[in-house]
Design a protein around this motif. Structure first.
Motif, PDB file in Angstrom:
ATOM      1  N   ILE A 133      65.249  58.440  31.886  1.00 17.26           N
ATOM      2  CA  ILE A 133      65.409  57.634  30.667  1.00 17.26           C
ATOM      3  C   ILE A 133      65.361  56.146  31.022  1.00 17.26           C
ATOM      4  N   GLY A 134      66.062  55.786  32.103  1.00 16.23           N
ATOM      5  CA  GLY A 134      66.071  54.394  32.530  1.00 16.23           C
ATOM      6  C   GLY A 134      64.698  53.883  32.893  1.00 16.23           C
ATOM      7  N   MET A 135      63.900  54.723  33.558  1.00 15.57           N
ATOM      8  CA  MET A 135      62.569  54.306  33.975  1.00 15.57           C
ATOM      9  C   MET A 135      61.566  54.320  32.823  1.00 15.57           C
ATOM     10  N   THR A 136      62.000  54.727  31.641  1.00 14.18           N
ATOM     11  CA  THR A 136      61.160  54.669  30.455  1.00 14.18           C
ATOM     12  C   THR A 136      61.159  53.264  29.857  1.00 14.18           C
ATOM     13  N   SER A 191      60.649  46.621  36.272  1.00 17.34           N
ATOM     14  CA  SER A 191      61.214  47.715  37.070  1.00 17.34           C
ATOM     15  C   SER A 191      61.882  47.184  38.325  1.00 17.34           C
ATOM     16  N   THR A 192      61.209  46.268  39.005  1.00 14.69           N
ATOM     17  CA  THR A 192      61.696  45.783  40.293  1.00 14.69           C
ATOM     18  C   THR A 192      62.941  44.920  40.163  1.00 14.69           C
ATOM     19  N   THR A 193      62.965  44.048  39.173  1.00 15.14           N
ATOM     20  CA  THR A 193      64.059  43.085  39.070  1.00 15.14           C
ATOM     21  C   THR A 193      65.236  43.567  38.223  1.00 15.14           C
ATOM     22  N   ILE A 194      65.025  44.583  37.398  1.00 12.91           N
ATOM     23  CA  ILE A 194      66.105  45.011  36.500  1.00 12.91           C
ATOM     24  C   ILE A 194      66.479  46.476  36.683  1.00 12.91           C
ATOM     25  N   PHE A 195      65.514  47.360  36.520  1.00 11.76           N
ATOM     26  CA  PHE A 195      65.850  48.775  36.358  1.00 11.76           C
ATOM     27  C   PHE A 195      65.961  49.556  37.666  1.00 11.76           C
ATOM     28  N   ILE A 235      62.342  60.190  48.200  1.00 11.37           N
ATOM     29  CA  ILE A 235      61.280  60.958  47.538  1.00 11.37           C
ATOM     30  C   ILE A 235      61.418  60.848  46.024  1.00 11.37           C
ATOM     31  N   ILE A 236      62.659  60.921  45.549  1.00  9.74           N
ATOM     32  CA  ILE A 236      62.916  60.805  44.113  1.00  9.74           C
ATOM     33  C   ILE A 236      62.480  59.439  43.595  1.00  9.74           C
ATOM     34  N   SER A 237      62.727  58.389  44.382  1.00  9.93           N
ATOM     35  CA  SER A 237      62.350  57.042  43.943  1.00  9.93           C
ATOM     36  C   SER A 237      60.842  56.940  43.741  1.00  9.93           C
ATOM     37  N   ILE A 238      60.075  57.549  44.632  1.00 11.12           N
ATOM     38  CA  ILE A 238      58.614  57.528  44.488  1.00 11.12           C
ATOM     39  C   ILE A 238      58.187  58.337  43.263  1.00 11.12           C
ATOM     40  N   LEU A 239      58.814  59.488  43.058  1.00  9.99           N
ATOM     41  CA  LEU A 239      58.490  60.315  41.891  1.00  9.99           C
ATOM     42  C   LEU A 239      58.820  59.585  40.594  1.00  9.99           C
ATOM     43  N   LEU A 240      59.925  58.847  40.595  1.00  8.66           N
ATOM     44  CA  LEU A 240      60.274  58.061  39.412  1.00  8.66           C
ATOM     45  C   LEU A 240      59.261  56.934  39.189  1.00  8.66           C
ATOM     46  N   GLY A 241      58.691  56.416  40.273  1.00 11.54           N
ATOM     47  CA  GLY A 241      57.623  55.433  40.142  1.00 11.54           C
ATOM     48  C   GLY A 241      56.402  56.025  39.468  1.00 11.54           C
ATOM     49  N   TYR A 242      56.026  57.248  39.877  1.00 10.86           N
ATOM     50  CA  TYR A 242      54.919  57.946  39.228  1.00 10.86           C
ATOM     51  C   TYR A 242      55.220  58.184  37.750  1.00 10.86           C
ATOM     52  N   TYR A 243      56.460  58.577  37.482  1.00 12.69           N
ATOM     53  CA  TYR A 243      56.882  58.828  36.110  1.00 12.69           C
ATOM     54  C   TYR A 243      56.753  57.561  35.275  1.00 12.69           C
ATOM     55  N   SER A 244      57.142  56.421  35.841  1.00 14.32           N
ATOM     56  CA  SER A 244      57.047  55.156  35.130  1.00 14.32           C
ATOM     57  C   SER A 244      55.597  54.821  34.806  1.00 14.32           C
ATOM     58  N   CYS A 245      54.690  55.103  35.734  1.00 18.83           N
ATOM     59  CA  CYS A 245      53.261  54.880  35.478  1.00 18.83           C
ATOM     60  C   CYS A 245      52.775  55.739  34.318  1.00 18.83           C
ATOM     61  N   PHE A 246      53.205  56.986  34.305  1.00 21.38           N
ATOM     62  CA  PHE A 246      52.820  57.912  33.240  1.00 21.38           C
ATOM     63  C   PHE A 246      53.329  57.408  31.890  1.00 21.38           C
TER      64      PHE A 246
END
Length: 251
Positions: free
Chosen positions: A23-26, A61-65, A110-121
């Motif tokens: 939700i946060g990465m949305t 994403s980088t500076t806040i979330f 690994i989760i952080s990278i997956l959340l990055g992919y999720y953010s792109c989606f």
């Protein structure tokens, strides 16, 4: 170590903390669109396309979330061993607490990278919903590449905070606050060399992110110094683990 990592992912199926992270990465991409819509005409970007949306999402994403979300999830994964009183069950297993911690931290990486992919989606979905033209393949690949690398770099940046605040039960929430401030104050670091040294911003230097629009400075940081910063953070994390948990060699 592989079994520890697998175990952490199995546990995640029963936890809601990952949902909170998703939700946060949305929000980064939604915030990017929102700030564009509410900005005064003079401040609005005339050619707001997918490339711009990806850049805004990376910056937000980088500076806040991401600092907050990664510290929250990583700290929670460690803290639940205290909270649920499961540490005593590990006495019968020939594994040290540092080993367990390394496994959790790798799983979180690994989760952080997956959340990055999720953010792109999510960025793609938000862009299509708001009527942006279909991005070309170059823009899409660059967005995914930058988000993957910056997710890992941002996670490395908050690793010492996660480890340091994992020593006591529930202390990780204090780490979340520190990570938020860590990301927030990065917006005021203007000097190019300091941006290469400041952990949150060094990741942006590594992905060759143009900060001119967001920090009103065009000086490029040093790629080599930024890599050294990441290496130092990993060494510091290892040092903290050995210092904080040396007395728990075998829990």
């Amino acid at each position: 170590m592989i079994r520890i990592i697998k175990a952490e992912f199995i546990k995640l199926k029963r936890l809601h903390i990952l949902l909170i992270g998703m939700i946060g990465m949305t929000f980064p991409s939604i915030l990017s669109i929102f700030t564009q819509k509410v900005a005064i005409p003079e401040k609005q970007i005339r050619n707001f396309d997918f490339a711009t949306l990806f850049n805004h999402t990376v910056w937000n994403s980088t500076t806040i979330f991401m600092p907050v979300i990664f510290t929250l999830i990583g700290g929670y994964l460690i803290n639940r061993e205290y909270k649920e009183d499961t540490l005593k069950n590990l006495f019968t297993i020939p594994i040290s607490f540092p080993q367990l911690l390394y496994g959790k931290l790798i799983a979180m990486g690994i989760i952080s990278i997956l959340l990055g992919y999720y953010s792109c989606f999510i960025t793609l979905i938000v862009g299509f919903i708001t009527g942006l033209t279909v991005p070309d393949l170059t823009v899409l690949l660059k967005g995914f590449e930058q988000m993957t690398v910056i997710s890992l770099c941002t996670y490395i940046s908050v690793l010492p905070i996660i480890v340091f605040t994992s020593k006591k039960q529930d202390a990780f929430m204090g780490g979340v606050v520190v990570s938020f401030l860590f990301g927030y104050f990065s917006m005021f670091v203007k000097n190019a060399t300091l941006r290469s040294i400041y952990p949150i911003l060094s990741g942006l230097t590594i992905i060759r992110f143009d900060t001119n629009q967001y920090m009103n400075t065009s000086g490029s940081g040093s790629f080599a110094i930024s890599l050294i910063t990441m290496a130092i953070l990993l060494l510091l994390t290892n040092l903290l683990i050995n210092m904080c948990y040396s007395e728990n060699a075998h829990i």
